[in-house]
Design a protein around this motif. Structure first.
Motif, PDB file in Angstrom:
ATOM      1  N   GLY A   1      10.936  15.427   7.963  1.00 21.10           N
ATOM      2  CA  GLY A   1      10.559  16.491   7.043  1.00 21.10           C
ATOM      3  C   GLY A   1       9.134  16.948   7.251  1.00 21.10           C
ATOM      4  N   LEU A   2       8.603  17.592   6.227  1.00 20.55           N
ATOM      5  CA  LEU A   2       7.274  18.199   6.292  1.00 20.55           C
ATOM      6  C   LEU A   2       6.415  17.705   5.139  1.00 20.55           C
ATOM      7  CD1 LEU A   2       5.476  20.552   7.602  1.00 20.55           C
ATOM      8  CD2 LEU A   2       6.302  21.933   5.682  1.00 20.55           C
ATOM      9  N   LEU A   3       5.208  17.313   5.465  1.00 19.51           N
ATOM     10  CA  LEU A   3       4.241  16.925   4.438  1.00 19.51           C
ATOM     11  C   LEU A   3       3.190  18.011   4.301  1.00 19.51           C
ATOM     12  CD1 LEU A   3       2.927  14.839   2.479  1.00 19.51           C
ATOM     13  CD2 LEU A   3       1.659  13.985   4.453  1.00 19.51           C
ATOM     14  N   LYS A   4       3.131  18.604   3.109  1.00 19.50           N
ATOM     15  CA  LYS A   4       2.021  19.500   2.785  1.00 19.50           C
ATOM     16  C   LYS A   4       0.932  18.666   2.119  1.00 19.50           C
ATOM     17  CE  LYS A   4       3.285  23.276   0.644  1.00 19.50           C
ATOM     18  NZ  LYS A   4       3.971  24.139  -0.331  1.00 19.50           N
ATOM     19  N   VAL A   5      -0.302  18.982   2.394  1.00 18.75           N
ATOM     20  CA  VAL A   5      -1.406  18.207   1.833  1.00 18.75           C
ATOM     21  C   VAL A   5      -1.306  18.160   0.308  1.00 18.75           C
ATOM     22  CG1 VAL A   5      -3.910  18.054   1.605  1.00 18.75           C
ATOM     23  CG2 VAL A   5      -2.896  18.669   3.797  1.00 18.75           C
ATOM     24  N   THR A   6      -0.814  19.228  -0.285  1.00 13.46           N
ATOM     25  CA  THR A   6      -0.692  19.270  -1.749  1.00 13.46           C
ATOM     26  C   THR A   6       0.387  18.321  -2.268  1.00 13.46           C
ATOM     27  OG1 THR A   6       0.775  21.188  -1.497  1.00 13.46           O
ATOM     28  CG2 THR A   6      -1.547  21.630  -1.948  1.00 13.46           C
ATOM     29  N   ASP A   7       1.263  17.812  -1.360  1.00 16.02           N
ATOM     30  CA  ASP A   7       2.315  16.881  -1.784  1.00 16.02           C
ATOM     31  C   ASP A   7       1.757  15.531  -2.197  1.00 16.02           C
ATOM     32  OD1 ASP A   7       4.290  18.733  -1.224  1.00 16.02           O
ATOM     33  OD2 ASP A   7       4.634  17.987   0.806  1.00 16.02           O
TER      34      ASP A   7
ATOM     35  N   LYS B   1       0.835  -1.193   0.000  1.00 14.64           N
ATOM     36  CA  LYS B   1       0.000   0.000   0.000  1.00 14.64           C
ATOM     37  C   LYS B   1       0.873   1.247   0.000  1.00 14.64           C
ATOM     38  CE  LYS B   1      -3.773  -2.114   2.667  1.00 14.64           C
ATOM     39  NZ  LYS B   1      -4.525  -2.057   3.950  1.00 14.64           N
ATOM     40  N   LEU B   2       0.320   2.319  -0.512  1.00 18.60           N
ATOM     41  CA  LEU B   2       1.039   3.588  -0.501  1.00 18.60           C
ATOM     42  C   LEU B   2       1.245   4.046   0.937  1.00 18.60           C
ATOM     43  CD1 LEU B   2      -0.416   5.828  -3.356  1.00 18.60           C
ATOM     44  CD2 LEU B   2       1.973   5.192  -3.033  1.00 18.60           C
ATOM     45  N   GLN B   3       2.482   4.320   1.280  1.00 18.98           N
ATOM     46  CA  GLN B   3       2.807   4.879   2.591  1.00 18.98           C
ATOM     47  C   GLN B   3       3.306   6.306   2.408  1.00 18.98           C
ATOM     48  OE1 GLN B   3       5.406   1.333   3.284  1.00 18.98           O
ATOM     49  NE2 GLN B   3       4.594   1.443   5.358  1.00 18.98           N
ATOM     50  N   LEU B   4       3.354   7.031   3.506  1.00 22.42           N
ATOM     51  CA  LEU B   4       3.802   8.416   3.406  1.00 22.42           C
ATOM     52  C   LEU B   4       5.243   8.502   2.905  1.00 22.42           C
ATOM     53  CD1 LEU B   4       2.184  10.020   6.569  1.00 22.42           C
ATOM     54  CD2 LEU B   4       1.378  10.055   4.206  1.00 22.42           C
TER      55      LEU B   4
ATOM     56  N   ASN C   1       6.469  12.128  -2.266  1.00 23.12           N
ATOM     57  CA  ASN C   1       7.614  13.047  -2.370  1.00 23.12           C
ATOM     58  C   ASN C   1       7.334  14.301  -1.548  1.00 23.12           C
ATOM     59  OD1 ASN C   1       9.163  11.380  -4.093  1.00 23.12           O
ATOM     60  ND2 ASN C   1       7.942  12.032  -5.839  1.00 23.12           N
ATOM     61  N   TYR C   2       7.285  14.088  -0.219  1.00 24.48           N
ATOM     62  CA  TYR C   2       7.071  15.221   0.686  1.00 24.48           C
ATOM     63  C   TYR C   2       8.382  16.005   0.834  1.00 24.48           C
ATOM     64  CZ  TYR C   2       9.107  12.150   4.293  1.00 24.48           C
ATOM     65  OH  TYR C   2       9.933  11.318   5.002  1.00 24.48           O
ATOM     66  N   HIS C   3       8.339  17.079   1.601  1.00 22.49           N
ATOM     67  CA  HIS C   3       9.516  17.940   1.761  1.00 22.49           C
ATOM     68  C   HIS C   3      10.473  17.306   2.777  1.00 22.49           C
ATOM     69  CE1 HIS C   3       6.714  20.600  -0.228  1.00 22.49           C
ATOM     70  NE2 HIS C   3       7.645  21.519  -0.376  1.00 22.49           N
ATOM     71  N   LYS C   4      11.364  16.483   2.283  1.00 17.82           N
ATOM     72  CA  LYS C   4      12.277  15.751   3.159  1.00 17.82           C
ATOM     73  C   LYS C   4      13.377  16.674   3.684  1.00 17.82           C
ATOM     74  CE  LYS C   4      11.352  11.269   1.026  1.00 17.82           C
ATOM     75  NZ  LYS C   4      10.232  11.736   0.206  1.00 17.82           N
TER      76      LYS C   4
ATOM     77  N   ASN D   1      -0.075  21.592   7.084  1.00 17.55           N
ATOM     78  CA  ASN D   1       1.279  21.059   7.216  1.00 17.55           C
ATOM     79  C   ASN D   1       1.343  20.025   8.340  1.00 17.55           C
ATOM     80  OD1 ASN D   1       2.603  23.060   5.329  1.00 17.55           O
ATOM     81  ND2 ASN D   1       1.825  24.481   6.854  1.00 17.55           N
ATOM     82  N   TYR D   2       2.083  18.947   8.081  1.00 15.63           N
ATOM     83  CA  TYR D   2       2.244  17.898   9.088  1.00 15.63           C
ATOM     84  C   TYR D   2       3.702  17.446   9.127  1.00 15.63           C
ATOM     85  CZ  TYR D   2      -2.852  17.430   8.734  1.00 15.63           C
ATOM     86  OH  TYR D   2      -4.209  17.656   8.722  1.00 15.63           O
ATOM     87  N   PRO D   3       4.335  17.467  10.315  1.00 11.38           N
ATOM     88  CA  PRO D   3       5.678  16.891  10.423  1.00 11.38           C
ATOM     89  C   PRO D   3       5.628  15.383  10.211  1.00 11.38           C
ATOM     90  CG  PRO D   3       5.207  18.350  12.277  1.00 11.38           C
ATOM     91  CD  PRO D   3       3.909  18.119  11.562  1.00 11.38           C
TER      92      PRO D   3
END
Length: 538
Positions: free
Chosen positions: A286-292, A65-68, A72-75, A274-276
């Motif tokens: 890093g940081l995950l933006k919902v748009t990522d 399954k797709l995991q976070l 390609n979040y902001h690593k 935004n979510y760490p």
């Protein structure tokens, strides 16, 4: 190079396991990064072959399954809690983000800095106190170091805005004071004698040598900046540590191993931007933006010995299927792009992989020859199955030469190892070699177990039937059968759930009783599945 997982079906048999191992080895010789995996426990037959040829058992693969971590979040996007507010602002501008995780020196998550925090600090925060480092002040004010005695600066801000006599009469300076001053030497003298914490000299103004000497004796920190007193007053509170303005101390974080579906469920309630992202040790990644979420990199997979969705790994349709190698009928798996699909009417998937070695002109080492011959002998019942082709026979003979073994003797010993009922539960026998099929909204399952002595199973037949009934009910199977195959008698004994009797009677055009022996019924692929599938297709 991104790794590709190679695996067989959910109920691994010797052919699927050995196909995964031998194909992964071939791919490595072609400079491809692959890893053989298992979707379930191996049976005794497979364990015998693995041990015999000293092959490492592949690791278990729970799902694809797709995991976070596939997004390609902001690593590596984060700031330290002792960075300045100004540095945090610059960093957010540079990275074009509206929030950034805050970490300590060990990269443990401490908070989340947002644009809202920055705005509040500029407009409403107390600008009469600083809590920062000497280096932060130097950086923000583009200042030079004149005297340094403390790396940490915590003080009350005072600006020398009155005439000297008024200032010295009414303003009390002490070791907790930070003075912003220009070339007002009497006030500077007053400050160094008062042992203030820090003097910030505006406009690159000159300080007398005698005042510097007193400052040294009293350990007064002094910096000099080209900025005016007004400019310093605007910027100085942004030298403070980021942690001093953080309102989000315990931000909602997600593990990099969390599933994207679970994240989406949570975000629908939280509705943050935004979510760490952290690892299992709470270290920030890093940081995950919902748009990522639209920029994803699914796991690459290669399927061997199956092409049915029900038989494959959980989350398969979220993965990137790059190749399928199989010897069964075409199933219901679809792909969004063309792939390499090798399907041949041979007795074993390992036979196809043997041919790939020949086509690629890659030498087959002994341990891989052992894997390949084990898969072929297992699926063809030592070349006695009606699915056996001349290609299987030729492959077996050449692999026997590489190994210098008697394939019939080895094959019989391997099959015998798999027919032992020692320490096996009724479910273990049923699921020893088990596959699920779906046709026209009907779901059925076929287990197959090889034996040289059906009486061992016959004495507990009622218990086996009871387990089959329970499995049919809990998994919504219209039919579930266990075919106990005797390769010497060249037939199979059939056990089934109660609901299946009508289906089987239609399939075999006679009343089928529990434990009935069906002659010339050896191959699940040729003798069992087509007969049952036909009644569900009509």
């Amino acid at each position: 190079m991104k790794k590709t997982y190679i695996f067989g079906h959910k109920k691994p048999d010797t052919d699927s396991v050995m196909a995964s191992i031998s194909l992964s080895y071939l791919k490595s010789k072609l400079n491809e990064n692959t890893e053989a995996r298992l979707l379930g426990d191996t049976n005794k037959e497979t364990d015998y072959a693995l041990e015999y040829f000293n092959l490492k058992k592949p690791a278990y693969l729970n799902d694809v399954k797709l995991q976070l971590r596939d997004i390609n979040y902001h690593k590596d996007i984060m700031v330290k809690e002792k960075d300045s507010i100004y540095s945090g602002y610059e960093y957010m501008l540079e990275k074009d983000i509206t929030g950034v995780p805050i970490v300590d020196e060990n990269y443990k998550i401490k908070g989340l800095l947002t644009v809202k925090d920055l705005a509040y600090n500029m407009i409403n925060d107390n600008i009469e106190e600083i809590d920062t480092s000497y280096d932060n002040i130097l950086y923000v004010l583009k200042a030079e170091e004149l005297l340094r005695f403390d790396d940490e600066i915590k003080a009350n801000l005072i600006i020398a805005s009155y005439r000297s006599t008024t200032f010295m009469s009414y303003i009390n300076l002490d070791e907790n004071s930070c003075l912003i001053v220009g070339d007002r030497h009497s006030i500077i003298e007053y400050a160094v004698n008062s042992k203030v914490k820090l003097i910030i000299l505006a406009g690159n103004c000159y300080i007398k040598d005698e005042h510097l000497e007193i400052a040294k004796q009293n350990k007064v920190n002094i910096i000099r900046t080209p900025y005016s007193s007004y400019h310093i007053a605007k910027l100085v509170n942004t030298t403070n540590y980021i942690k001093t303005i953080t309102t989000c101390i315990n931000p909602i974080c997600f593990l990099n191993t969390d599933y994207v579906d679970d994240f989406l469920d949570s975000n629908s309630k939280l509705r943050h931007t935004n979510y760490p992202i952290v690892d299992k040790n709470s270290e920030c990644l890093g940081l995950l933006k919902v748009t990522d979420l639209s920029d994803k990199s699914p796991k690459n997979v290669i399927l061997v010995d199956h092409n049915e969705l029900y038989q494959s790994v959980d989350g398969l349709m979220e993965a990137n299927i790059v190749e399928i190698i199989d010897h069964h009928n075409l199933g219901n798996i679809t792909t969004s792009a063309p792939i390499n699909f090798r399907n041949m009417s041979v007795g074993s998937t390992c036979t196809i992989i043997y041919l790939l070695y020949k086509e690629k002109q890659i030498d087959i080492p002994k341990h891989i020859a052992g894997a390949l011959i084990s898969g072929i002998l297992s699926d063809t019942l030592i070349l006695n199955s009606p699915t056996t082709t001349q290609i299987d026979i030729d492959a077996t003979l050449e692999l026997s030469k590489i190994l210098n073994i008697n394939y019939q003797e080895y094959g019989m010993n391997m099959l015998k190892a798999g027919t032992s009922l020692e320490n096996m539960s009724f479910s273990d026998v049923i699921y020893n070699d088990f596959k699920v099929y779906q046709v026209n909204n009907k779901k059925f399952a076929i287990g197959q177990f090889l034996t040289l002595n059906f009486d061992e199973i016959k004495k507990d037949m009622d218990e086996y039937i009871n387990v089959l009934n329970k499995e049919a009910l809990s998994n919504n199977y219209d039919l579930i059968c266990l075919y106990v195959t005797d390769i010497i008698k060249k037939g199979s004994y059939c056990l089934f759930n109660e609901k299946a009797q009508n289906y089987l009677s239609v399939a075999y055009q006679k009343d089928i009783k529990e434990g009935e022996f069906i002659e010339n019924c050896i191959s699940r692929k040729k003798h069992i599945v087509p007969v049952i599938m036909e009644i569900f297709e009509n």
